[in-house]
Design an enzyme around this catalytic site. Structure first.
Site, PDB file in Angstrom:
ATOM      1  N   HIS A 189       0.844  -1.206   0.000  1.00  0.00           N
ATOM      2  CA  HIS A 189       0.000   0.000   0.000  1.00  0.00           C
ATOM      3  C   HIS A 189       0.871   1.244   0.000  1.00  0.00           C
ATOM      4  O   HIS A 189       0.590   2.223  -0.671  1.00  0.00           O
ATOM      5  CB  HIS A 189      -0.856   0.042   1.264  1.00  0.00           C
ATOM      6  CG  HIS A 189      -1.964  -0.935   1.232  1.00  0.00           C
ATOM      7  ND1 HIS A 189      -2.953  -0.894   0.286  1.00  0.00           N
ATOM      8  CD2 HIS A 189      -2.240  -1.991   2.022  1.00  0.00           C
ATOM      9  CE1 HIS A 189      -3.788  -1.871   0.498  1.00  0.00           C
ATOM     10  NE2 HIS A 189      -3.374  -2.552   1.539  1.00  0.00           N
ATOM     11  N   ARG A 296      -3.382  -5.229 -14.572  1.00  0.00           N
ATOM     12  CA  ARG A 296      -3.506  -6.348 -13.627  1.00  0.00           C
ATOM     13  C   ARG A 296      -4.961  -6.381 -13.153  1.00  0.00           C
ATOM     14  O   ARG A 296      -5.453  -5.385 -12.615  1.00  0.00           O
ATOM     15  CB  ARG A 296      -2.583  -6.138 -12.427  1.00  0.00           C
ATOM     16  CG  ARG A 296      -1.101  -6.211 -12.763  1.00  0.00           C
ATOM     17  CD  ARG A 296      -0.272  -6.039 -11.496  1.00  0.00           C
ATOM     18  NE  ARG A 296       1.118  -6.405 -11.668  1.00  0.00           N
ATOM     19  CZ  ARG A 296       2.114  -5.546 -11.866  1.00  0.00           C
ATOM     20  NH1 ARG A 296       1.863  -4.247 -11.900  1.00  0.00           N
ATOM     21  NH2 ARG A 296       3.352  -5.964 -12.002  1.00  0.00           N
ATOM     22  N   GLU A 430       6.962 -16.416 -17.917  1.00  0.00           N
ATOM     23  CA  GLU A 430       7.362 -16.248 -16.513  1.00  0.00           C
ATOM     24  C   GLU A 430       7.936 -17.529 -15.920  1.00  0.00           C
ATOM     25  O   GLU A 430       8.402 -17.529 -14.790  1.00  0.00           O
ATOM     26  CB  GLU A 430       6.142 -15.872 -15.656  1.00  0.00           C
ATOM     27  CG  GLU A 430       5.466 -14.600 -16.061  1.00  0.00           C
ATOM     28  CD  GLU A 430       4.256 -14.297 -15.201  1.00  0.00           C
ATOM     29  OE1 GLU A 430       4.370 -13.443 -14.323  1.00  0.00           O
ATOM     30  OE2 GLU A 430       3.192 -14.917 -15.424  1.00  0.00           O
ATOM     31  N   ASP A 454       8.488 -12.456 -11.937  1.00  0.00           N
ATOM     32  CA  ASP A 454       8.343 -13.877 -11.642  1.00  0.00           C
ATOM     33  C   ASP A 454       9.391 -14.710 -12.352  1.00  0.00           C
ATOM     34  O   ASP A 454       9.904 -15.677 -11.792  1.00  0.00           O
ATOM     35  CB  ASP A 454       6.940 -14.366 -12.044  1.00  0.00           C
ATOM     36  CG  ASP A 454       5.939 -14.054 -10.953  1.00  0.00           C
ATOM     37  OD1 ASP A 454       6.256 -14.313  -9.781  1.00  0.00           O
ATOM     38  OD2 ASP A 454       4.853 -13.524 -11.265  1.00  0.00           O
ATOM     39  N   CYS A 501       7.098  -6.448 -19.167  1.00  0.00           N
ATOM     40  CA  CYS A 501       6.249  -5.682 -18.251  1.00  0.00           C
ATOM     41  C   CYS A 501       6.679  -5.822 -16.788  1.00  0.00           C
ATOM     42  O   CYS A 501       6.014  -5.335 -15.896  1.00  0.00           O
ATOM     43  CB  CYS A 501       4.783  -6.077 -18.413  1.00  0.00           C
ATOM     44  SG  CYS A 501       4.495  -7.820 -18.095  1.00  0.00           S
TER      45      CYS A 501
END
Ligand code: PEP
Ligand code: MG
Length: 589
Positions: A189, A296, A430, A454, A501
């Site tokens: 956050h 996303r 990934e 990833d 990305c």
């Protein structure tokens, strides 16, 4: 020289100079043994403090604006915790059993519960430790009679163990120039909020709470990841000059954000934005991004209840319409590992990062997947959309999705619902398996997108939550470099575009190497896009190609680091220091 220099992960770029202000009262709680006649009164005080926190959180909940509606769930979970018998009864019993004051009993209980949750395998449950600590801190402050922090104490650098959504809602961020936290990562956050507000921020700073002093002058260098506590006059003069230079540079890159990302020798690439919710659309528009390279879609699913087709359709159609005529690449639901749905958490997979995540989850839970795909196909008519499949490890997964898309097309047609046909379909590379069959995948798809975050973890076989192996998160490792080159070449041989990305695309070193390997598009958080485009315009494709070639010929990471640093210094000069990089290590000026 500063009194102390600490290091953290830079999550929002910039330099801030101000005074330390603790978000919470971090003073050691009272640790007092009490006579038995004081027990009832300490218990009453603790009950009253917990009730006070519930009331304050309910008030905060009412103030959450619609755009941040997802924060309501976290605040609701904290309200639940403030009345949870496991927490409250355990602390009340401890007061009596050990004959200690309420604050001490509360601290011991919070510590015990956090320890329990932190040790859990399941990342969803592990994250609950953060909420328990946040609620514990609030009750403690209430017990100690600490008043809410004043908003305008002058230019301050906010220091906290972590910032919870409830903290963020209550805070007047007008006077906050920088944010420093002990916990958190690039997608926390704190990171998302600080980037949105353009406040320089560092997370993951070990020793912060023990070393920093309230009201002490400090400098946050959100470019190199340093915080200077108690800087001297020379530090202040140096960083004031750097801050002003940086802000002029940012202004300039923003002014030129709509210029194309074209290298000095005429080679053009696309610099796109990564978005996570429609709230980021204003930032996207200002960034000059050539479309959305990665949208996303997880966040609508992490609120507890599954979103309906209509809700998803509205969200996706709004994004597509706003970005039109630019393309929006929607990544289908990528839950699992660090983003667990509540239903998944109950599966108790022993190793969720290697379990039912991304496309594996969607093909197993086709009801959820079909609802999302229907919404995406319907939103496709509002502009220019493409679909991207995460965590692909075999051709069969792509073929299954193509079959489902054909079925949904017939279904929507029969229902007379307007929808797009033939949306471009891409896969994320990934996993090591996807790297090794990228030629086969390229023949089945319309584009490839490399998820370096990833990919590096899976290639290096490291758990992203395990700090003992964090040193292996090394993008310059020859295995990573060779994989990137192999994927880009495979895509081009099959005549399709390849984009990147993951975070590597926003790192100047990663960007230069990727450009040298011939990548067609890069995408990053909107705040990085103007700087990325500016840097691309300063580079020559031929220089980047030479660099990529030398890097691929070398097997030594240190040599690679040295080569990339030198080349970038030659091309960008002192401006290199204005880009956030983790690849050059702490030695960056
Ligand atoms: C990645 O893995 O590089 C990526 C972009 O996906 P995420 O960070 O959402 O896992
Ligand atoms: Mg990923």
């Amino acid at each position: 020289m500063a009194r102390a220099v600490l290091f953290g992960i830079p999550v929002s770029p910039g330099i801030a100079i101000g005074t330390v202000r603790f978000m919470h009262d971090m003073r050691q709680s009272e640790e007092r043994h009490i006579p038995s006649e004081e027990i009832p009164q300490e218990q009453i005080a603790l009950r009253a403090a917990a009730a006070g926190v519930r009331t304050a959180l309910a008030q905060t909940m009412r103030n959450v604006p619609e755009e941040l509606a997802e924060y309501r769930d976290v605040i609701a979970a904290q309200m639940e915790l403030a009345r949870d018998p496991k927490l409250l009864n355990a602390a009340l019993a401890r007061i009596e059993r050990k004959g200690i004051c309420a604050a001490w009993a509360l601290d011991l209980t919070i510590e015990e519960l956090c320890e329990l949750f932190r040790g859990m395998d399941d990342p969803y449950l592990r994250d609950r430790a953060q909420d328990i600590r946040a609620v514990g801190l609030r009750i403690r402050e209430c017990l100690a009679g600490v008043l809410p922090r004043e908003a305008d104490k002058g230019p301050s650098l906010l220091v906290a163990e972590d910032l919870s959504p409830a903290d963020v809602m209550e805070l007047d961020l007008k006077g906050v120039l920088g944010i420093l936290t002990v916990e958190g990562g690039p997608t926390s956050h704190t990171a998302i909020l600080s980037r949105g507000l353009r406040i320089p921020a560092l997370v993951g700073i070990t020793g912060l709470l023990e070393t920093a002093n309230e009201n002490e002058p400090a400098i946050v260098d959100g470019l190199s990841g340093r915080v200077l506590l108690g800087p001297d006059a020379a530090d202040l003069a140096h960083y004031t000059a750097r801050r002003d230079e940086y802000s002029r540079w940012v202004q300039q890159t923003r002014r030129n954000a709509c210029w194309p990302a074209e290298m000095c020798d005429g080679v053009r690439v696309r610099a796109q934005a990564n978005l996570e919710s429609p709230d980021e659309l204003p930032g996207f528009a200002e960034s000059g991004a050539d479309g959305v390279g990665l949208y996303r879609t997880e966040f609508a699913y992490l609120k507890g209840e599954l979103p309906t087709e209509e809700e998803l359709f509205r969200e996706y159609a709004a994004v597509v319409a706003k970005a039109a005529p630019q393309r929006v690449v929607f990544r289908t639901l990528d839950v699992g590992a660090d983003k667990m749905l509540r239903s998944q958490a109950s599966l108790k997979e022993p190793n969720p990062a290697l379990g039912l995540r991304g496309i594996r989850f969607c093909l197993r839970h086709q009801g959820i997947f079909r609802t999302q795909l229907r919404a995406l196909l319907r939103a496709g008519v509002a502009g220019n959309a493409a679909l991207l499949l995460p965590m692909i490890s075999g051709l069969g997964e792509v073929q299954s999705v193509r079959r489902i898309l054909r079925e949904l097309h017939e279904e929507l047609q029969a229902q007379n619902l307007a929808h797009a046909t033939g949306l471009p379909l891409g896969v994320m590379i990934e996993t090591p398996a996807a790297v090794l069959i990228c030629d086969v995948l390229a023949r089945e798809c319309d584009f490839l997108s490399i998820g370096t975050n990833d990919l590096i973890h899976y290639l290096m076989a490291i758990d992203r939550n395990n700090r003992h192996v964090a040193y292996l998160n090394e993008p310059l490792h020859p295995a990573v470099m060779r994989s990137l080159k192999r994927i880009i070449d495979a895509g081009h041989r099959e005549g399709i575009g390849v984009s990147v990305c993951g975070e590597l695309a926003a790192d100047p070193c990663g960007l230069a190497i990727l450009l040298g390997m011939g990548v067609d598009a890069v995408s990053a958080a909107p705040c990085f896009v103007p700087g990325i485009k500016h840097m691309i315009r300063q580079l020559r494709a031929s220089t980047c190609q030479e660099l990529a070639h030398s890097i691929l010929m070398s097997t030594d990471v240190q040599t690679c680091r040295h080569m990339v640093r030198e080349k970038l210094h030659q091309s960008l000069g002192p401006e290199l220091a204005f880009h956030t990089t983790s690849l050059l290590g702490q030695s960056q000026p």
